[in-house]
Design an enzyme around this catalytic site. Structure first.
Site, PDB file in Angstrom:
ATOM      1  N   LYS A 196      -0.943   4.698   4.413  1.00 51.52           N
ATOM      2  CA  LYS A 196      -2.166   4.129   3.847  1.00 51.52           C
ATOM      3  C   LYS A 196      -3.347   4.654   4.653  1.00 51.52           C
ATOM      4  O   LYS A 196      -3.432   4.450   5.864  1.00 51.52           O
ATOM      5  CB  LYS A 196      -2.106   2.610   3.916  1.00 51.52           C
ATOM      6  N   LYS A 249      -1.041   5.867  -0.370  1.00 51.14           N
ATOM      7  CA  LYS A 249      -2.245   5.232  -0.900  1.00 51.14           C
ATOM      8  C   LYS A 249      -3.468   5.753  -0.164  1.00 51.14           C
ATOM      9  O   LYS A 249      -3.421   5.822   1.062  1.00 51.14           O
ATOM     10  CB  LYS A 249      -2.113   3.722  -0.692  1.00 51.14           C
TER      11      LYS A 249
HETATM   12  C1  PBG Z   1      -5.593  -4.679   2.118  1.00 47.97           C
HETATM   13  C2  PBG Z   1      -5.553  -3.839   0.921  1.00 47.97           C
HETATM   14  C3  PBG Z   1      -6.481  -2.872   0.501  1.00 47.97           C
HETATM   15  C4  PBG Z   1      -6.090  -2.449  -0.756  1.00 47.97           C
HETATM   16  C5  PBG Z   1      -4.911  -3.099  -1.049  1.00 47.97           C
HETATM   17  N1  PBG Z   1      -4.586  -3.954  -0.005  1.00 47.97           N
HETATM   18  C6  PBG Z   1      -7.678  -2.296   1.001  1.00 47.97           C
HETATM   19  C7  PBG Z   1      -8.228  -2.311   2.300  1.00 47.97           C
HETATM   20  O1  PBG Z   1      -7.631  -1.810   3.251  1.00 47.97           O
HETATM   21  O2  PBG Z   1      -9.352  -2.812   2.375  1.00 47.97           O
HETATM   22  C8  PBG Z   1      -6.865  -1.471  -1.593  1.00 47.97           C
HETATM   23  C9  PBG Z   1      -6.544  -1.399  -3.009  1.00 47.97           C
HETATM   24  C10 PBG Z   1      -7.564  -0.756  -3.847  1.00 47.97           C
HETATM   25  O3  PBG Z   1      -8.575  -0.199  -3.384  1.00 47.97           O
HETATM   26  O4  PBG Z   1      -7.373  -0.806  -5.062  1.00 47.97           O
HETATM   27  N2  PBG Z   1      -4.916  -4.430   3.215  1.00 47.97           N
END
Ligand code: PBG
Length: 326
Positions: A196, A249
């Site tokens: 991520k 992601k």
């Molecule tokens: C939180 C989380 C995030 C997303 C999913 N779970 C984002 C972040 O790190 O702020 C992002 C999903 C999206 O942008 O659609 N840990």
């Protein structure tokens, strides 16, 4: 006149020929629909930066999940917006929290629908970071793991099928696996947000989940967009720790990482078509600059072509409806 031996265009002449030689299929089977669950009753509040996406109260989220199930979508993933936030995000592991309640309602209404619960604290903490802070304002990895254990057990009790830790803490997959097993939840699978990235594409999600960090950013725990070898290392760790599904992601700007992960690992691979990717297309389509449905299908197909088995996408309902027409 000299013609080349092989003429590629022969097989592009008609749709049925193209269908025969198509290498990648996008199916409703590949879609996971994210939902944002908020307090209240009969709430359906549109997220300004994500047209077509809503904050939904438990009853409305259950209805929305039923819509997905009716279209043949196999899974939803739930994110919670709590009643109140605190320093550690304790509302996250309350059995009566919005996510736990929505999970119970959805499983009651549609036992066959896979319910995935996102396990992170950024929506629940007053500072908006993904865990417990140290005095210095750093996220404390191991203290956060303890809370992730509490969260996983609460999710297990709510009857979820899959827990999806997204906070990028070291050791989170192994810790959650052990906790679930000890708690008698051996059948709950783990979908790990393995690679991520610290991405600007999460902007609209943070509006939707009210989870933007109040200070600093997430670069000390999420990955540097410059790195892909490191992504393979991160995934390998999660595989070792017992992940059932691995994830890359965001998706669109990281198709190379998806392709490498597909080559190197034999676990089911998910990709998250994130909020910013969704918002870009909606904004351009609204201005008439892009053909919405065509580009949506092209994007989702590209993520499949790169090697993802499943796609978390806010387009899930729209895509499922289009796929049903073909
Ligand atoms: C939180 C989380 C995030 C997303 C999913 N779970 C984002 C972040 O790190 O702020 C992002 C999903 C999206 O942008 O659609 N840990």
């Amino acid at each position: 006149m000299q013609f080349p031996e092989y003429r590629a265009r022969r097989l592009r002449r008609m749709e049925n020929l193209r269908r025969l030689v198509r290498e990648t299929q996008l199916s409703v089977d590949n879609l996971i629909y994210p939902l944002f669950v908020c307090p209240g009753k009969n709430v359906r509040r549109e997220v300004p930066s994500m047209p077509g996406v809503f904050q939904l109260s438990v009853d409305a989220a259950t209805e929305e999940a039923c819509k997905a199930a009716d279209l043949g979508i196999p899974a939803v993933i739930l994110f919670g917006i709590p009643q109140k936030k605190d320093e550690v995000g304790s509302e996250a592991w309350h059995d009566g929290g919005v996510v736990q309640r929505a999970c119970r309602e959805i499983k009651k209404a549609r036992p066959d629908l896979v319910v995935i619960l996102d396990a992170c604290f950024c929506e629940y903490t007053s500072h908006g970071h993904c865990g417990v802070l140290t005095e210095a304002g750093d996220v404390d990895n191991d203290a956060t793991l303890e809370n992730l254990g509490r969260l996983a057990l609460s999710y297990g009790r709510a009857g979820c099928d899959v827990v999806a830790p997204s906070g990028m803490m070291d050791g989170m997959v192994g810790f959650i696996r052990d906790t679930l097993d000890e708690g008698g939840f051996e059948n709950v699978a783990i979908m790990a947000y393995s690679a991520k990235y610290a991405s600007g594409f999460y902007g609209p999600f943070r509006d939707a989940a009210e989870s933007a960090p109040k200070f600093g950013d997430r670069r000390s725990y999420q990955m540097d967009p410059c790195n892909s070898i490191e992504a393979l290392r991160e995934i390998a760790l999660d595989v070792e720790e017992g992940a059932d599904i691995i994830m890359v992601k965001p998706a669109l700007a990281y198709l190379d990482v998806i392709a490498r992960a597909r080559e190197e690992f034999d676990l089911p691979l998910a990709a998250y078509n994130v909020s910013g990717e969704y918002a870009m297309l909606k904004a351009a389509a609204e201005r008439g600059w892009l053909d919405h449905d065509r580009v949506m299908m092209e994007i989702l197909t590209a993520i499949r072509r790169a090697g993802a088995d499943m796609i978390l996408t806010y387009h899930a309902l729209e895509a499922a409806r289009l796929l049903a027409r073909h």
